[in-house]
Design a protein around this motif. Structure first.
Motif, PDB file in Angstrom:
ATOM      1  N   VAL A  29       0.842  -1.205   0.000  1.00  0.00           N
ATOM      2  CA  VAL A  29       0.000   0.000   0.000  1.00  0.00           C
ATOM      3  C   VAL A  29       0.877   1.255   0.000  1.00  0.00           C
ATOM      4  O   VAL A  29       0.622   2.204  -0.751  1.00  0.00           O
ATOM      5  CB  VAL A  29      -0.971  -0.023   1.207  1.00  0.00           C
ATOM      6  CG1 VAL A  29      -1.740   1.284   1.308  1.00  0.00           C
ATOM      7  CG2 VAL A  29      -1.931  -1.207   1.084  1.00  0.00           C
ATOM      8  N   LYS A  33       0.101   2.610  -3.440  1.00  0.00           N
ATOM      9  CA  LYS A  33      -1.100   3.422  -3.138  1.00  0.00           C
ATOM     10  C   LYS A  33      -2.406   2.721  -3.537  1.00  0.00           C
ATOM     11  O   LYS A  33      -3.376   3.353  -3.974  1.00  0.00           O
ATOM     12  CB  LYS A  33      -1.047   4.803  -3.845  1.00  0.00           C
ATOM     13  CG  LYS A  33       0.281   5.528  -3.718  1.00  0.00           C
ATOM     14  CD  LYS A  33       0.589   5.926  -2.297  1.00  0.00           C
ATOM     15  CE  LYS A  33       1.949   6.582  -2.163  1.00  0.00           C
ATOM     16  NZ  LYS A  33       2.705   6.198  -0.988  1.00  0.00           N
ATOM     17  N   CYS A  34      -2.402   1.411  -3.471  1.00  0.00           N
ATOM     18  CA  CYS A  34      -3.647   0.654  -3.661  1.00  0.00           C
ATOM     19  C   CYS A  34      -3.501  -0.669  -2.908  1.00  0.00           C
ATOM     20  O   CYS A  34      -2.422  -0.967  -2.403  1.00  0.00           O
ATOM     21  CB  CYS A  34      -3.936   0.410  -5.146  1.00  0.00           C
ATOM     22  SG  CYS A  34      -2.661  -0.542  -5.957  1.00  0.00           S
ATOM     23  N   GLU A  35      -4.578  -1.435  -2.833  1.00  0.00           N
ATOM     24  CA  GLU A  35      -4.553  -2.691  -2.055  1.00  0.00           C
ATOM     25  C   GLU A  35      -4.190  -3.872  -2.964  1.00  0.00           C
ATOM     26  O   GLU A  35      -4.599  -3.887  -4.139  1.00  0.00           O
ATOM     27  CB  GLU A  35      -5.944  -2.957  -1.459  1.00  0.00           C
ATOM     28  CG  GLU A  35      -6.385  -1.976  -0.413  1.00  0.00           C
ATOM     29  CD  GLU A  35      -5.711  -2.198   0.935  1.00  0.00           C
ATOM     30  OE1 GLU A  35      -5.195  -3.304   1.186  1.00  0.00           O
ATOM     31  OE2 GLU A  35      -5.690  -1.238   1.728  1.00  0.00           O
ATOM     32  N   LYS A  37      -4.617  -7.579  -4.528  1.00  0.00           N
ATOM     33  CA  LYS A  37      -5.819  -8.383  -4.774  1.00  0.00           C
ATOM     34  C   LYS A  37      -5.585  -9.838  -4.354  1.00  0.00           C
ATOM     35  O   LYS A  37      -6.488 -10.513  -3.907  1.00  0.00           O
ATOM     36  CB  LYS A  37      -6.165  -8.310  -6.261  1.00  0.00           C
ATOM     37  CG  LYS A  37      -7.486  -8.925  -6.606  1.00  0.00           C
ATOM     38  CD  LYS A  37      -8.086  -8.239  -7.836  1.00  0.00           C
ATOM     39  CE  LYS A  37      -9.520  -8.683  -8.067  1.00  0.00           C
ATOM     40  NZ  LYS A  37      -9.618  -9.991  -8.665  1.00  0.00           N
ATOM     41  N   CYS A  74      -1.480  -7.126  -7.490  1.00  0.00           N
ATOM     42  CA  CYS A  74      -2.732  -6.763  -8.178  1.00  0.00           C
ATOM     43  C   CYS A  74      -2.371  -6.278  -9.584  1.00  0.00           C
ATOM     44  O   CYS A  74      -1.217  -5.955  -9.867  1.00  0.00           O
ATOM     45  CB  CYS A  74      -3.532  -5.733  -7.394  1.00  0.00           C
ATOM     46  SG  CYS A  74      -3.076  -4.057  -7.707  1.00  0.00           S
ATOM     47  N   SER A  76      -1.878  -4.037 -12.889  1.00  0.00           N
ATOM     48  CA  SER A  76      -1.587  -2.612 -13.100  1.00  0.00           C
ATOM     49  C   SER A  76      -2.554  -2.112 -14.174  1.00  0.00           C
ATOM     50  O   SER A  76      -3.050  -2.910 -14.974  1.00  0.00           O
ATOM     51  CB  SER A  76      -0.138  -2.420 -13.552  1.00  0.00           C
ATOM     52  OG  SER A  76       0.085  -3.050 -14.777  1.00  0.00           O
ATOM     53  N   ASN A  77      -2.804  -0.816 -14.203  1.00  0.00           N
ATOM     54  CA  ASN A  77      -3.787  -0.363 -15.189  1.00  0.00           C
ATOM     55  C   ASN A  77      -3.135   0.156 -16.472  1.00  0.00           C
ATOM     56  O   ASN A  77      -3.749   0.782 -17.293  1.00  0.00           O
ATOM     57  CB  ASN A  77      -4.760   0.667 -14.587  1.00  0.00           C
ATOM     58  CG  ASN A  77      -3.989   1.754 -13.877  1.00  0.00           C
ATOM     59  OD1 ASN A  77      -2.797   1.904 -14.135  1.00  0.00           O
ATOM     60  ND2 ASN A  77      -4.639   2.483 -12.991  1.00  0.00           N
TER      61      ASN A  77
END
Ligand code: ADP
Ligand code: NG1
Ligand code: MG
Length: 466
Positions: A29, A33-35, A37, A74, A76-77
């Motif tokens: 995190v 800056k995200c959780e 999965k 998780c 990536s976008n």
């Protein structure tokens, strides 16, 4: 690869209360800056017997250990792969999943992220749909398998990266398929290993060792005698196998031994890649193969010229047919010694499994111990992959251990000793006092991470955070 069948053995659970999960989640995190999965856990292994024979096509007998690689992941976008590690020695890394190269020119040993990229590449290459657009990922990695010490930290990292890639790309593989994919793709690191480490990483079951056979991959549970306890001890000398040519030289020597024997026996030698191929072609027992080695090969090292003459090829042709890039510079090959080790070690694996199958008998432990001891002698003398500190550990252990041998590729790393429930604690204390505390290389490290009792652990696991 044909379309992957539905995944039947990927278990999604949510038992993530261990402190390591929480700390890894925090790192993830903070960094991304995200959780995360998923969490992916892949164990290391200790090989009980059958060393340096998986890449010759012979079966081995490892078990998973408690130490593991744990990855929080998780998608990536964009197309990036971004990696961070709890160990500050392993620097952050990122690349594009569509264009990365696994190895950077001139970096020896390879960077830690190269092992991750081997796993990624393996999964991407196995995708059946040509239209699949690869999905990148963010991953935080932690591990407590001693690095470069014969307990398979490398494959745990490769296999966990492959699992992470499969998860974020929503492609289904069985663990058997992933074991084969990762055995192939870890070779991109530069070492020509067999499939032992990746097979046990995916297919281990808690409470039993595994008899792993190859071509095709098969695993059978080995029920160890109920009083058997295994103690692992670190020699205080580590070696990254991709940093030297020793490992690949052994692989090449075994292949050349097989090809020269095949030629002398009138077989199509170019078809012989592994010593097990030779045995199948000659239709002989392992004991008979030992005789063939003695009849057809000589003990003093073969020069490259002699090998070329024996196979009737030029140096260039030899390099193409039998040598990998890392061993092209090698001028002499010990074919007799390497081949003899392989056939004898394969015989010891058969005996080890048979003794275990027969169940608890009065002298089963002594017999297993003798096989392990003989295995080490052969690795030290015929295969020349021991290290003075491994030999010293084995000498100290012999007071209580029923048998002791190096485990993994060697040239440093760890030993595995067979003891009983009654003698194992005394063996651990003895090693602490007589090896570590007297060794100038021991610099106040945590003794419990250097020498410990282990038991057969479970294979990889996936945890879904949702
Ligand atoms: P092993 O006998 O442990 O498999 P190898 O020489 O095959 O040893 O590979 C060791 C390499 O794997 C390390 O030098 C490192 O690059 C990588 N590695 C293993 N564990 C980790 C980890 N927890 N974090 C980062 N890299 C790791
Ligand atoms: P380690 O020591 O864990 O890197 C290597 C090979 C195994 C096997 C053993 C020796 C890889 C990934 N692993 O293990 O396949 O050949 O040495 O028995 O190459
Ligand atoms: Mg390794």
């Amino acid at each position: 690869m044909s379309p992957p069948p539905p995944s039947t053995n990927i278990s999604l659970t949510s038992d993530m209360k261990e402190i390591r999960f929480i700390e890894l989640q925090k790192l993830f995190v903070d960094k991304f800056k995200c959780e995360p999965k998923y969490f992916v856990r892949v164990p290391g292994r200790v090989n009980l017997i059958g060393e340096h024979i998986d890449y010759c096509g012979y079966s081995v007998c490892p078990m998973a250990i408690q130490q593991d690689i744990l990855i929080a992941v998780c998608e990536s976008n964009n197309f990036s792969i971004s990696l961070t590690n709890t160990d500050p020695n392993h620097k952050d890394f990122s690349c594009d999943i569509r264009t990365f190269s696994i190895l950077e020119e001139g970096s020896s040993p390879p960077g830690w992220y190269s092992y991750v990229l081997c796993g990624v590449r393996g999964v991407l290459e196995s995708l059946t749909s040509e239209n699949h657009i690869p999905v990148g990922f963010l991953a935080a990695v932690t591990g407590n398998i001693p690095l470069a010490s014969g307990l398979s930290s490398s494959s745990a990292l490769v296999c966990s990266a492959a699992l992470a890639t499969a998860l974020v790309n929503k492609v289904q593989f069985t663990f058997d398929q992933l074991a084969v994919v990762c055995a192939q793709s870890e070779r991109y690191i530069g070492t020509q290993g067999g499939g032992m480490d990746q097979a046990i990483a995916f297919l281990a079951t808690a409470g039993s060792a595994k008899h792993i056979e190859f071509d095709p991959l098969r695993t059978t549970e080995i029920q160890l005698p109920s009083d058997a306890v295994f103690v692992i001890a670190h020699s205080l000398h580590s070696l990254n196998k991709a940093a030297t040519s020793d490992f690949n030289q052994r692989v090449a020597e075994c292949r050349l031994a097989g090809q020269i024997i095949a030629k002398k026996k009138g077989l199509t030698w170019r078809k012989i890649n592994k010593l097990a191929d030779l045995q199948v072609s000659l239709k002989l027992t392992l004991a008979e193969m030992e005789d063939i080695v003695a009849e057809t090969l000589h003990e003093h090292p073969y020069t490259k010229e002699e090998v070329c003459q024996a196979l009737e090829v030029t140096e260039q042709e030899l390099e193409h047919s039998s040598l990998n890039p890392k061993v092209k510079h090698v001028k002499t090959f010990k074919l007799f010694q390497r081949a003899l080790h392989v056939f004898q070690e394969a015989g010891r694996v058969d005996k080890f499994c048979k003794i275990c199958e027969e169940g608890d008998r009065s002298n089963a432990l002594e017999q297993l111990g003798q096989l392990m001891q003989a295995s080490h002698q052969s690795l030290a003398k015929l295969y020349e992959c021991s290290h003075p500190q491994l030999d010293q550990l084995i000498e100290v252990a012999s007071k209580y251990a029923l048998g002791c041998r190096l485990t993994g590729a060697g040239w440093g790393g760890c030993t595995v000793s067979l003891a009983t429930k009654a003698t194992a604690p005394a063996l651990v204390d003895l090693l602490k006092e007589e090896f570590y505390l007297k060794n100038p290389m021991y610099k106040g490290q945590d003794l419990n991470t250097l020498v410990f009792i282990t038991k057969p652990g479970s294979g990889c696991r996936i945890y879904d955070t949702e």
